[in-house]
Design a protein around this motif. Structure first.
Motif, PDB file in Angstrom:
ATOM      1  N   GLY A 192       1.032  -0.865   0.055  1.00 56.69           N
ATOM      2  CA  GLY A 192       0.165   0.297  -0.352  1.00 56.69           C
ATOM      3  C   GLY A 192       0.782   1.747  -0.128  1.00 56.69           C
ATOM      4  O   GLY A 192       1.781   1.531  -0.442  1.00 56.69           O
ATOM      5  N   ASP A 193      -0.015   2.460   0.442  1.00 56.74           N
ATOM      6  CA  ASP A 193       0.623   3.503   0.284  1.00 56.74           C
ATOM      7  C   ASP A 193       2.138   3.393   1.634  1.00 56.74           C
ATOM      8  O   ASP A 193       1.942   3.120   2.410  1.00 56.74           O
ATOM      9  N   VAL A 194       3.218   3.918   1.030  1.00 48.57           N
ATOM     10  CA  VAL A 194       4.254   4.661   2.475  1.00 48.57           C
ATOM     11  C   VAL A 194       4.504   5.585   3.146  1.00 48.57           C
ATOM     12  O   VAL A 194       3.486   6.504   2.669  1.00 48.57           O
ATOM     13  N   GLU A 195       3.749   5.316   4.129  1.00 43.72           N
ATOM     14  CA  GLU A 195       3.628   6.386   5.167  1.00 43.72           C
ATOM     15  C   GLU A 195       5.044   6.890   5.958  1.00 43.72           C
ATOM     16  O   GLU A 195       4.963   6.364   6.370  1.00 43.72           O
ATOM     17  N   LYS A 196       5.038   8.409   6.033  1.00 45.53           N
ATOM     18  CA  LYS A 196       6.425   8.925   6.003  1.00 45.53           C
ATOM     19  C   LYS A 196       5.891   8.945   7.626  1.00 45.53           C
ATOM     20  O   LYS A 196       7.218   8.942   8.398  1.00 45.53           O
ATOM     21  N   VAL A 197       5.033   8.792   8.123  1.00 45.74           N
ATOM     22  CA  VAL A 197       5.258   8.932   9.944  1.00 45.74           C
ATOM     23  C   VAL A 197       3.606   7.996   9.779  1.00 45.74           C
ATOM     24  O   VAL A 197       2.787   8.202   9.648  1.00 45.74           O
ATOM     25  N   ILE A 198       4.247   7.659  11.435  1.00 42.44           N
ATOM     26  CA  ILE A 198       3.277   5.849  11.783  1.00 42.44           C
ATOM     27  C   ILE A 198       3.268   5.999  13.424  1.00 42.44           C
ATOM     28  O   ILE A 198       4.337   6.714  13.922  1.00 42.44           O
ATOM     29  N   CYS A 199       3.008   6.078  13.842  1.00 43.48           N
ATOM     30  CA  CYS A 199       3.107   6.181  15.607  1.00 43.48           C
ATOM     31  C   CYS A 199       2.558   4.628  16.577  1.00 43.48           C
ATOM     32  O   CYS A 199       1.722   3.737  15.744  1.00 43.48           O
ATOM     33  N   THR A 200       3.237   4.243  17.214  1.00 38.17           N
ATOM     34  CA  THR A 200       3.302   2.675  17.496  1.00 38.17           C
ATOM     35  C   THR A 200       1.775   3.113  18.880  1.00 38.17           C
ATOM     36  O   THR A 200       1.562   4.487  18.902  1.00 38.17           O
ATOM     37  N   LYS A 201       1.295   1.639  19.439  1.00 41.89           N
ATOM     38  CA  LYS A 201       0.287   1.274  20.384  1.00 41.89           C
ATOM     39  C   LYS A 201      -0.277   2.505  21.398  1.00 41.89           C
ATOM     40  O   LYS A 201      -0.787   3.467  21.777  1.00 41.89           O
ATOM     41  N   LYS A 202       0.748   3.089  22.053  1.00 36.98           N
ATOM     42  CA  LYS A 202       0.492   3.524  23.090  1.00 36.98           C
ATOM     43  C   LYS A 202       0.464   5.302  23.120  1.00 36.98           C
ATOM     44  O   LYS A 202       0.552   5.972  23.543  1.00 36.98           O
ATOM     45  N   ALA A 203       1.433   5.300  21.927  1.00 40.45           N
ATOM     46  CA  ALA A 203       1.068   7.294  20.993  1.00 40.45           C
ATOM     47  C   ALA A 203       0.016   6.702  20.473  1.00 40.45           C
ATOM     48  O   ALA A 203      -0.751   8.500  20.948  1.00 40.45           O
ATOM     49  N   LYS A 230      13.744  12.620   5.520  1.00 39.64           N
ATOM     50  CA  LYS A 230      13.413  12.523   3.935  1.00 39.64           C
ATOM     51  C   LYS A 230      13.221  11.265   3.901  1.00 39.64           C
ATOM     52  O   LYS A 230      12.392  10.090   3.192  1.00 39.64           O
ATOM     53  N   HIS A 231      14.486  10.614   4.239  1.00 39.45           N
ATOM     54  CA  HIS A 231      15.025   8.796   3.686  1.00 39.45           C
ATOM     55  C   HIS A 231      14.723   8.305   5.075  1.00 39.45           C
ATOM     56  O   HIS A 231      14.713   6.959   5.067  1.00 39.45           O
ATOM     57  N   THR A 232      13.191   8.747   6.101  1.00 41.63           N
ATOM     58  CA  THR A 232      13.249   7.422   6.996  1.00 41.63           C
ATOM     59  C   THR A 232      12.206   7.921   7.213  1.00 41.63           C
ATOM     60  O   THR A 232      11.202   8.396   6.907  1.00 41.63           O
ATOM     61  N   GLN A 233      11.498   6.676   7.934  1.00 43.29           N
ATOM     62  CA  GLN A 233       9.561   6.993   8.038  1.00 43.29           C
ATOM     63  C   GLN A 233       9.901   6.973   9.570  1.00 43.29           C
ATOM     64  O   GLN A 233      10.875   6.819  10.804  1.00 43.29           O
ATOM     65  N   LEU A 234       9.831   8.765  10.507  1.00 47.81           N
ATOM     66  CA  LEU A 234       9.588   8.834  11.727  1.00 47.81           C
ATOM     67  C   LEU A 234       8.266   7.869  12.340  1.00 47.81           C
ATOM     68  O   LEU A 234       7.336   7.419  12.329  1.00 47.81           O
ATOM     69  N   ILE A 235       8.687   7.050  13.187  1.00 52.15           N
ATOM     70  CA  ILE A 235       8.152   6.398  13.840  1.00 52.15           C
ATOM     71  C   ILE A 235       7.573   7.238  15.970  1.00 52.15           C
ATOM     72  O   ILE A 235       8.212   6.944  16.127  1.00 52.15           O
ATOM     73  N   ILE A 236       6.310   7.493  16.252  1.00 57.37           N
ATOM     74  CA  ILE A 236       6.365   8.687  16.667  1.00 57.37           C
ATOM     75  C   ILE A 236       6.016   7.534  18.347  1.00 57.37           C
ATOM     76  O   ILE A 236       4.665   6.570  18.499  1.00 57.37           O
ATOM     77  N   ASP A 237       6.487   7.036  19.268  1.00 55.39           N
ATOM     78  CA  ASP A 237       6.175   6.687  20.350  1.00 55.39           C
ATOM     79  C   ASP A 237       6.055   7.171  21.286  1.00 55.39           C
ATOM     80  O   ASP A 237       6.033   9.001  21.133  1.00 55.39           O
ATOM     81  N   VAL A 238       5.989   6.599  22.720  1.00 57.33           N
ATOM     82  CA  VAL A 238       6.459   7.650  24.341  1.00 57.33           C
ATOM     83  C   VAL A 238       6.927   6.344  25.176  1.00 57.33           C
ATOM     84  O   VAL A 238       6.538   5.566  25.341  1.00 57.33           O
ATOM     85  N   VAL A 239       7.564   8.107  26.471  1.00 60.32           N
ATOM     86  CA  VAL A 239       8.110   6.809  26.736  1.00 60.32           C
ATOM     87  C   VAL A 239       7.727   7.951  28.582  1.00 60.32           C
ATOM     88  O   VAL A 239       7.552   9.158  28.226  1.00 60.32           O
TER      89      VAL A 239
END
Length: 118
Positions: free
Chosen positions: A2-13, A77-86
């Motif tokens: 499917g479409d490539v997402e540039k930003v995603i988030c974790t379950k905690k986020a 720009k060459h990376t996917q950002l993964i937003i998490d919570v700590v």
């Protein structure tokens, strides 16, 4: 694939975003590159942070727009950002501060196939 997402988030986020939306309403994010808050993803009330011509809309996490400064985007720009919570205190202007947790950006490099799709 499917479409490539540039930003995603974790379950905690996702859980924290849902809680913040219940408390505050519609939210937006900006990937900070400033000196005060390092490179933390900052969470604001919608339209509380002025988006400028030098900001890039990466995508949406949990229906919230996620922006990054153009100069910062050029580095990532060459990376996917993964937003998490700590645990811990984050940026002093970010809405999650009083919750005793902070958003954190993790990343992974896009695969060759993903880069072609972008």
């Amino acid at each position: 694939m499917g479409d490539v997402e540039k930003v995603i988030c974790t379950k905690k986020a996702k859980e924290l975003i849902a809680e913040l939306k219940r408390k505050h309403g519609h939210l937006m994010f900006h990937q900070s590159g400033g000196c005060c808050d390092g490179s933390s993803p900052m969470c604001y009330l919608m339209d509380e942070f002025l988006i400028g011509n030098e900001d890039v809309l990466l995508g949406y996490i949990e229906d919230c727009p996620f922006y990054i400064g153009k100069a910062q985007y050029e580095y990532w720009k060459h990376t996917q950002l993964i937003i998490d919570v700590v645990d811990g205190r984050g940026g002093m202007f970010s809405l999650e501060g009083p919750e005793g947790v902070r958003f954190l950006t993790r990343s992974r490099i896009f695969t060759e196939e993903e880069r072609k799709q972008l």
